[in-house]
Design an enzyme around this catalytic site. Structure first.
Site, PDB file in Angstrom:
ATOM      1  N   TYR A 104       0.820  -1.209   0.000  1.00  0.00           N
ATOM      2  CA  TYR A 104       0.000   0.000   0.000  1.00  0.00           C
ATOM      3  C   TYR A 104       0.858   1.264   0.000  1.00  0.00           C
ATOM      4  CZ  TYR A 104      -3.866  -3.109   1.247  1.00  0.00           C
ATOM      5  OH  TYR A 104      -4.808  -4.094   1.254  1.00  0.00           O
TER       6      TYR A 104
ATOM      7  N   GLU B 188     -21.191   1.459  20.099  1.00  0.00           N
ATOM      8  CA  GLU B 188     -22.160   1.828  19.044  1.00  0.00           C
ATOM      9  C   GLU B 188     -22.661   3.262  19.195  1.00  0.00           C
ATOM     10  OE1 GLU B 188     -24.727  -1.470  19.708  1.00  0.00           O
ATOM     11  OE2 GLU B 188     -23.764  -2.706  18.155  1.00  0.00           O
TER      12      GLU B 188
END
Ligand SMILES: [Zn+2]
Ligand SMILES: [Zn+2]
Length: 420
Positions: free
Chosen positions: A321, A397
């Site tokens: 990458y 969350e």
């Protein structure tokens, strides 16, 4: 023209995000419980495609870069194109959290039986971008321009011998027809608390390349080393020599770099000097020319040390990458949006990260901004929370709606600022 979209549109985005939170959480839990490894995101991609089709996006392409999904939402009036990207793959990690929707999946990866877990939080990225698609589809009548949704497989690298990830999706046209003028992505992270967004302009994450060095000696009795060529002592010198590339040879005031030998293999008993030793490792850098320079020095160091020992040496470096470089102009243009969305004191500049991201490939084609979303709950210390890739990695969350708002507002504000 103001850089940000009109306030009524902004408040509609926030209302739509608030309304979608239960579905956001449900999607995230479902994807979390059914994680799939790179290039195998069949179920996840089907859920994404069905969702985008249900939203009646103008185009939904599947099978882009193996399992990738690309959706296009055209606003009511023509205008520029902005892309948003989420990665979908999980990791070969056996989950050890005690959430009720913890993964029990197992599969085969590169020939080995492994547990599968969304240990990098890409489940959250999928759910966030699905929610953003819902929110923006609901505002389509107010949008001038288009939004491209890129759901990408195999960010954590495809299985050996396969192509995949951002590089393959680009090759298969995900940044064409229409070509976006900017791309945004985010990553959930344990190192930031819930409610916090981290950013960095310029080089933000490292390039990641892997190398394999084979030192070829000549096998002999361990009691008579002069009768052969010892690749073990030579390999030991190579390991130490490689460490001087970063510590002695490159300009650390410019950018940092890392050369790590992570595996060394050779020999099978105490009194035989083996024929060869293999070293494997990783190279990280934050500048493309420094990256090339370090590669050249790895070659020189290993080959010349081996030559001094009259051993042979094969150096193979695979470029994985590139450096994740956040376009400075785009980053600074987006910061006011993020500060409005999260609160100015909760948008913080970050240090460089020596991990890597294949979001970098998109940034080679189009200006991109990749930022970080905190998901460590207030009850935990972000400095000690289980990091991404840990079997104990935990996503709060409560941190997810901010991710939806950040991407939705960033996209709408960018369209607005770049209209006409
Ligand atoms: Zn990861
Ligand atoms: Zn990741």
């Amino acid at each position: 023209m103001p850089a940000t979209a009109p306030a009524p549109l902004a408040s509609r985005i926030d209302a739509a995000v608030a309304a979608i939170v239960p579905r956001l959480v449900a999607w995230r839990r479902d994807v979390h419980e059914h994680p799939e490894l790179g290039n195998r995101e069949v179920r996840t991609a089907a859920i994404v495609a069905a969702h985008l089709r249900a939203l009646e996006l103008d185009e939904v392409r599947t099978g882009v870069g193996v399992t990738g999904v690309v959706g296009l939402l055209r606003g009511a009036t023509p205008g520029p194109v902005v892309a948003l990207r989420a990665d979908m793959d999980a990791l070969p990690v056996e989950e050890r959290t005690d959430v009720p929707f913890a993964s029990k999946e197992r599969t085969t990866w590169n020939g080995e039986s492994v547990g599968v877990m969304h240990a990098c939080g890409h489940d959250a990225h999928v759910a966030i971008l699905m929610a953003v698609a819902s929110v923006l589809a609901g505002l389509r009548a107010k949008l001038a321009g288009s939004v491209k949704f890129i759901f990408q497989p195999a960010e954590e690298m495809p299985p050996e011998g396969e192509e995949g990830g951002a590089r393959l999706m680009i090759k298969e046209g995900c940044l064409e027809n229409p070509a976006p003028g900017a791309i945004f992505g985010l990553h959930v992270t344990s190192i930031l608390q819930t409610g916090v967004i981290g950013w960095r302009a310029g080089p933000a994450m490292a390039s990641a390349d892997s190398f394999r060095i084979t030192v070829r000696g000549r096998q002999t009795h361990g009691a008579m080393p002069w009768r052969g060529v010892d690749p073990i002592v030579t390999a030991a010198q190579v390991v130490l020599g490689l460490q001087t590339i970063v510590s002695r040879q490159i300009d650390l005031t410019q950018e940092p770099a890392v050369v790590t030998v992570g595996a060394i293999k050779g020999g099978n008993r105490e009194n035989i000097i083996p024929d060869s030793v293999e070293l494997r490792g990783t190279i990280r850098s934050f500048d493309e020319s420094m990256r090339d320079d370090v590669h050249a020095r790895v070659h020189d160091t290993a080959e010349n040390i081996a030559r001094a020992a009259r051993a042979g040496c094969d150096v193979c470096i695979v470029k994985n990458y590139p450096v994740t470089v956040n376009d400075a102009e785009l980053t600074h243009a987006t910061l006011p949006t993020l500060e409005r969305v999260a609160g100015a004191d909760r948008v913080i500049p970050m240090h460089k990260i020596s991990g890597s991201e294949d979001f970098s490939f998109y940034q080679h084609v189009v200006p991109g901004f990749f930022f970080f979303l905190g998901v460590t709950p207030p009850t935990q210390d972000a400095r000690t929370a289980a990091p991404n890739h840990s079997p104990l990695f935990f996503v709060d969350e409560d941190g997810l709606p901010l991710g939806v708002r950040a991407l939705a507002h960033a996209a709408v504000d960018w369209l607005h600022a770049n209209a006409g």
